[in-house]
Scaffold this motif. Structure first.
Motif, PDB file in Angstrom:
ATOM      1  N   ASN A  46      36.296  38.774  46.926  1.00  0.00           N
ATOM      2  CA  ASN A  46      36.458  39.172  45.531  1.00  0.00           C
ATOM      3  C   ASN A  46      37.400  40.373  45.526  1.00  0.00           C
ATOM      4  OD1 ASN A  46      34.975  38.692  42.718  1.00  0.00           O
ATOM      5  ND2 ASN A  46      35.495  40.860  42.921  1.00  0.00           N
ATOM      6  N   ARG A  47      38.626  40.149  45.071  1.00  0.00           N
ATOM      7  CA  ARG A  47      39.674  41.165  45.188  1.00  0.00           C
ATOM      8  C   ARG A  47      39.822  41.488  46.668  1.00  0.00           C
ATOM      9  NH1 ARG A  47      40.217  44.087  39.749  1.00  0.00           N
ATOM     10  NH2 ARG A  47      38.634  43.099  38.463  1.00  0.00           N
ATOM     11  N   ALA A  48      39.596  42.738  47.067  1.00  0.00           N
ATOM     12  CA  ALA A  48      39.710  43.123  48.475  1.00  0.00           C
ATOM     13  C   ALA A  48      38.346  43.309  49.131  1.00  0.00           C
ATOM     14  CB  ALA A  48      40.533  44.406  48.599  1.00  0.00           C
ATOM     15  N   LYS A  64      29.001  45.925  40.088  1.00  0.00           N
ATOM     16  CA  LYS A  64      30.015  45.454  39.147  1.00  0.00           C
ATOM     17  C   LYS A  64      29.613  45.776  37.715  1.00  0.00           C
ATOM     18  CE  LYS A  64      32.055  41.113  37.508  1.00  0.00           C
ATOM     19  NZ  LYS A  64      33.477  41.469  37.607  1.00  0.00           N
ATOM     20  N   SER A 103      40.425  41.487  32.214  1.00  0.00           N
ATOM     21  CA  SER A 103      40.660  41.110  33.603  1.00  0.00           C
ATOM     22  C   SER A 103      40.940  39.618  33.653  1.00  0.00           C
ATOM     23  CB  SER A 103      39.439  41.454  34.458  1.00  0.00           C
ATOM     24  OG  SER A 103      39.201  42.847  34.419  1.00  0.00           O
ATOM     25  N   GLY A 105      41.932  36.219  36.119  1.00  0.00           N
ATOM     26  CA  GLY A 105      41.805  35.820  37.505  1.00  0.00           C
ATOM     27  C   GLY A 105      41.732  34.329  37.720  1.00  0.00           C
ATOM     28  N   CYS A 123      40.839  36.131  42.900  1.00  0.00           N
ATOM     29  CA  CYS A 123      41.964  37.058  42.724  1.00  0.00           C
ATOM     30  C   CYS A 123      41.925  37.521  41.280  1.00  0.00           C
ATOM     31  CB  CYS A 123      43.287  36.364  43.011  1.00  0.00           C
ATOM     32  SG  CYS A 123      43.424  35.783  44.706  1.00  0.00           S
ATOM     33  N   ILE A 124      41.941  38.834  41.062  1.00  0.00           N
ATOM     34  CA  ILE A 124      41.716  39.385  39.720  1.00  0.00           C
ATOM     35  C   ILE A 124      42.679  40.540  39.470  1.00  0.00           C
ATOM     36  CG2 ILE A 124      40.005  40.410  38.157  1.00  0.00           C
ATOM     37  CD1 ILE A 124      37.851  39.276  40.152  1.00  0.00           C
ATOM     38  N   ASN A 125      43.235  40.577  38.251  1.00  0.00           N
ATOM     39  CA  ASN A 125      44.093  41.669  37.801  1.00  0.00           C
ATOM     40  C   ASN A 125      43.504  42.251  36.524  1.00  0.00           C
ATOM     41  OD1 ASN A 125      46.317  41.227  39.747  1.00  0.00           O
ATOM     42  ND2 ASN A 125      46.463  39.280  38.672  1.00  0.00           N
ATOM     43  N   ASP A 126      43.509  43.571  36.421  1.00  0.00           N
ATOM     44  CA  ASP A 126      42.971  44.273  35.254  1.00  0.00           C
ATOM     45  C   ASP A 126      44.113  44.778  34.380  1.00  0.00           C
ATOM     46  OD1 ASP A 126      40.334  43.994  36.261  1.00  0.00           O
ATOM     47  OD2 ASP A 126      40.659  45.731  37.550  1.00  0.00           O
TER      48      ASP A 126
END
Length: 155
Positions: A46-48, A64, A103, A105, A123-126
């Motif tokens: 989850n992400r890194a 979270k 977010s 993803g 993979c997630i971007n905020d």
């Protein structure tokens, strides 16, 4: 052994149901409820962050949702093949300072024969957003069936 229908091999219809069930569980924001859809030996990226096992999933989700407040999520089926499902999603939340985010993803899921998820790669971007840019306004919990889908929201 536990079973979580629908089970593989997935059809478009059964995968769509599996995705909605996952969305509903995550929108509960209850780590124990969410963890039950994963195999005891589940492996995540989850992400890194790398997470292994249900107990670790519960701890991850507790952290979270302590950070991501007023969390509302929409998931959408992207692709399906036998025991694998690809999903795209967006969720809105704010931090404890009142800063809002959307977010975006993608997730890749793999299931065992019992329908429990054994692998999850996210993979997630905020994206920082203003309060006026928010799109997800239903009461906390399950997204109403009448609420627009992810595609209908333009996400």
């Amino acid at each position: 052994m536990e079973t979580r229908p629908p089970v593989p091999p997935f059809t478009y219809e059964s995968a769509t149901l599996k995705v909605r069930m996952a969305e509903d569980a995550w929108n509960s924001r209850d780590p124990e409820t969410v963890s039950r859809v994963y195999a005891p030996e589940t492996v995540w990226r989850n992400r890194a962050e790398f997470v292994t096992g249900r107990e670790a999933v519960v701890k991850f989700l507790q952290r979270k949702w302590q950070k991501e407040l007023d969390y509302r999520l929409i998931k959408e089926l992207w692709a399906v093949n036998e025991n694998r499902i690809a999903v795209r999603f967006a969720y809105e939340w704010h931090d404890d300072s009142g800063n809002w985010f959307r977010s975006y993803g993608n997730e890749n899921w793999e299931f065992n024969e019992q329908g429990l998820m054994i692998r999850r790669f996210a993979c997630i971007n905020d994206l920082p957003i203003s309060h006026t840019e928010r799109l997800f306004f239903w009461p906390l919990g399950r997204r109403p069936d009448s609420h627009p889908s992810l595609s209908e929201c333009g996400c």
